[in-house]
Design a protein around this motif. Structure first.
Motif, PDB file in Angstrom:
ATOM      1  N   THR A 154       0.449  -1.104  -0.112  1.00 47.49           N
ATOM      2  CA  THR A 154      -0.390   0.208   0.256  1.00 47.49           C
ATOM      3  C   THR A 154       1.204   1.119   0.034  1.00 47.49           C
ATOM      4  OG1 THR A 154      -1.965  -1.211   1.038  1.00 47.49           O
ATOM      5  CG2 THR A 154      -2.266   1.093   1.353  1.00 47.49           C
ATOM      6  N   THR A 155       1.816   0.764   0.905  1.00 44.61           N
ATOM      7  CA  THR A 155       3.088   2.776   0.922  1.00 44.61           C
ATOM      8  C   THR A 155       3.873   2.239  -0.799  1.00 44.61           C
ATOM      9  OG1 THR A 155       3.410   1.723   3.195  1.00 44.61           O
ATOM     10  CG2 THR A 155       4.326   3.174   1.612  1.00 44.61           C
ATOM     11  N   GLN A 156       3.622   1.786  -1.249  1.00 46.26           N
ATOM     12  CA  GLN A 156       4.290   1.700  -2.736  1.00 46.26           C
ATOM     13  C   GLN A 156       3.098   2.422  -3.233  1.00 46.26           C
ATOM     14  OE1 GLN A 156       4.560  -1.974  -4.940  1.00 46.26           O
ATOM     15  NE2 GLN A 156       6.668  -1.925  -6.264  1.00 46.26           N
ATOM     16  N   ILE A 157       2.060   2.131  -3.382  1.00 47.74           N
ATOM     17  CA  ILE A 157       1.203   2.401  -4.275  1.00 47.74           C
ATOM     18  C   ILE A 157       1.258   3.911  -4.314  1.00 47.74           C
ATOM     19  CG2 ILE A 157      -1.484   2.858  -5.102  1.00 47.74           C
ATOM     20  CD1 ILE A 157      -1.877  -0.488  -4.305  1.00 47.74           C
ATOM     21  N   ALA A 158       1.355   4.341  -2.683  1.00 46.25           N
ATOM     22  CA  ALA A 158       1.306   5.602  -2.276  1.00 46.25           C
ATOM     23  C   ALA A 158       1.913   6.643  -2.775  1.00 46.25           C
ATOM     24  CB  ALA A 158       0.593   5.896  -0.320  1.00 46.25           C
ATOM     25  N   THR A 159       3.071   5.970  -2.936  1.00 47.18           N
ATOM     26  CA  THR A 159       4.378   6.888  -3.514  1.00 47.18           C
ATOM     27  C   THR A 159       4.901   6.678  -4.409  1.00 47.18           C
ATOM     28  OG1 THR A 159       5.868   4.728  -2.801  1.00 47.18           O
ATOM     29  CG2 THR A 159       5.888   6.228  -1.083  1.00 47.18           C
ATOM     30  N   GLY A 171       3.684  10.636  -9.221  1.00 52.52           N
ATOM     31  CA  GLY A 171       2.988  10.663 -10.727  1.00 52.52           C
ATOM     32  C   GLY A 171       2.638  11.692 -10.402  1.00 52.52           C
ATOM     33  N   LYS A 172       2.152  11.909  -9.464  1.00 46.69           N
ATOM     34  CA  LYS A 172       1.154  13.274  -9.370  1.00 46.69           C
ATOM     35  C   LYS A 172       1.962  14.590  -9.193  1.00 46.69           C
ATOM     36  CE  LYS A 172      -2.629  12.343  -6.093  1.00 46.69           C
ATOM     37  NZ  LYS A 172      -3.364  11.958  -5.176  1.00 46.69           N
ATOM     38  N   ALA A 173       3.543  14.541  -8.828  1.00 43.90           N
ATOM     39  CA  ALA A 173       4.426  15.947  -8.303  1.00 43.90           C
ATOM     40  C   ALA A 173       5.379  15.390 -10.544  1.00 43.90           C
ATOM     41  CB  ALA A 173       5.695  14.919  -7.750  1.00 43.90           C
ATOM     42  N   LEU A 174       5.483  14.568 -10.686  1.00 48.57           N
ATOM     43  CA  LEU A 174       6.156  14.639 -12.524  1.00 48.57           C
ATOM     44  C   LEU A 174       4.688  14.920 -13.311  1.00 48.57           C
ATOM     45  CD1 LEU A 174       8.222  11.648 -12.221  1.00 48.57           C
ATOM     46  CD2 LEU A 174       8.880  14.199 -11.424  1.00 48.57           C
ATOM     47  N   GLY A 175       3.538  14.997 -13.253  1.00 53.29           N
ATOM     48  CA  GLY A 175       1.948  15.244 -13.766  1.00 53.29           C
ATOM     49  C   GLY A 175       2.367  13.882 -15.181  1.00 53.29           C
ATOM     50  N   ASN A 176       3.243  12.507 -14.903  1.00 50.03           N
ATOM     51  CA  ASN A 176       3.179  12.204 -16.066  1.00 50.03           C
ATOM     52  C   ASN A 176       3.271  10.529 -14.301  1.00 50.03           C
ATOM     53  OD1 ASN A 176       4.101   9.381 -17.518  1.00 50.03           O
ATOM     54  ND2 ASN A 176       5.103  10.852 -18.343  1.00 50.03           N
TER      55      ASN A 176
END
Length: 148
Positions: free
Chosen positions: A17-22, A27-32
């Protein structure tokens, strides 16, 4: 089953679950959403290569390695990328709880099918009433967690 393994398995759930979150946050931070999957696989390759080198005292012969069907060499990577990228894409839309509930329900239901039919070399374990009831309870749990 050793009850000492139960908390370790639970910890693996927290790790996943932590892997999914990070990965979702990256992805959000990079926009991709695809770069985190590549970074995950690249770092995983490096760590796995180190672990394999350190923990494998004797390697299989070339003949043994050639004897494994080609699709077994590729399946783990293809399935891993599909799972990882799917999580990155779905997590923001479903939320962590719903995503993990759906993933675990899918794992459980498919696992019961694997056991019942003995697919992929698993020993056959019939999908009796208790196992089917467990699957139904898991589906009910998905609805309670997800509130669709």
């Amino acid at each position: 089953m050793s009850w000492l393994l139960v908390p370790l398995a639970g910890l693996l759930g927290a790790v996943l679950t932590t892997q999914i979150a990070t990965n979702t946050e990256l992805g959000k931070a990079l926009g991709n959403p695809y770069i985190p999957a590549a970074a995950n696989m690249a770092s995983g390759l490096i760590i796995t290569a180190i672990l394999t080198w350190a923990m494998t005292p004797e390697w299989p012969s070339r003949e043994v390695m050639r004897g494994a069907p080609w699709y077994l060499w590729a399946a783990g990577g293809v399935l891993g990328v599909t799972y990882l990228t799917g999580n990155i894409l779905l997590a923001p839309k479903l939320g962590a709880g719903a995503l993990v509930a759906l993933v675990v329900a899918g794992q459980l239901i498919f696992s019961v099918l694997l056991d019942n039919f003995g697919w992929f070399g698993f020993a056959q374990h019939p999908a009796g009433v208790a196992r089917l009831a467990g699957c139904c309870l898991m589906i009910a749990g998905v609805f309670l967690v997800s509130r669709f």
